[in-house]
Write an enzyme that holds these catalytic residues in place. Sequence first.
Site, PDB file in Angstrom:
ATOM      1  CE1 TYR A  65      -9.162  -6.242  -0.916  1.00 37.36           C
ATOM      2  CE2 TYR A  65      -6.453  -5.370  -1.446  1.00 37.36           C
ATOM      3  CZ  TYR A  65      -8.321  -5.568  -0.169  1.00 37.36           C
ATOM      4  OH  TYR A  65      -8.951  -4.783   0.532  1.00 37.36           O
ATOM      5  CE1 TYR A 178     -13.066  -0.191   2.975  1.00 31.76           C
ATOM      6  CE2 TYR A 178     -13.230   2.466   2.770  1.00 31.76           C
ATOM      7  CZ  TYR A 178     -12.414   0.961   2.815  1.00 31.76           C
ATOM      8  OH  TYR A 178     -11.533   1.749   2.834  1.00 31.76           O
ATOM      9  CB  VAL A 227      10.993  15.189  -4.287  1.00 28.85           C
ATOM     10  CG1 VAL A 227      10.387  16.496  -5.373  1.00 28.85           C
ATOM     11  CG2 VAL A 227      12.007  13.994  -4.381  1.00 28.85           C
TER      12      VAL A 227
END
Length: 235
Positions: A65, A178, A227
């Site tokens: 990661y 994956y 928003v």
Amino acid sequence: MKAHLIGGGISSLAAAAYLIKDGNVLGPNITIYETSDLLGGALDARGAADNTYFMRGGRMFEEKYQCTRDLLSFIPSIQDPTRSITEDIEAFYATASWNNLARLIGADGQILDAAQLGLSARDKLDLAKLSIEPEIALQSVRISDCFQPSYFKTAFWLMFATIFAFRPYDSAMEMRRYLHRFFHLVPTMATMAAVQRTRFNQYDAIVLPLQRWLRSLGVEFQVNTKVTDLNLDPA
């Protein structure tokens, strides 16, 4: 330059951090808008132990990661501000690593030998074929279209599916991605030994210290703000 980031999830928090670190943008020139009263997106958590504590769930970490670890490498840990969150994760993993002794349990309660994976020669060929298939060939293809029914009873599938939340009718293209991203974890899927975790839940270990660091540099957070439209002025 002024930056307006819509949504208070981890992506906006990371964007703000890198705008400051790499873009030399001043903190007061960055505003993050969040429709709820809590930042973190899917990494949110709230409550107290003596009442009710809510957390959507954690995300696993491992050494590849690299983007996440880089982000957390310059954010002070909430446990020890003298070291980064990345350093804290590594220190915690060194003393609290995983070593599952019972990854899969059979119908009568016996521990199954998950390390053997249970893949036949055909299953291995099908996995190899899926991993090298171009994505354009996997449009609208399900995982179940790529394997024999017996594959879905193997230890490999049970572990892979429960780690990454796959079902037979899910996208084969997504499973291919994956496989490419996490194939190096296959040898330790039975024990989960390569998986790391934060010392606390990921809101308190990542979101809260990141939010505090950004606020200390002047970043403005507008919570309870929705928003609904954008007006762009070329001038």
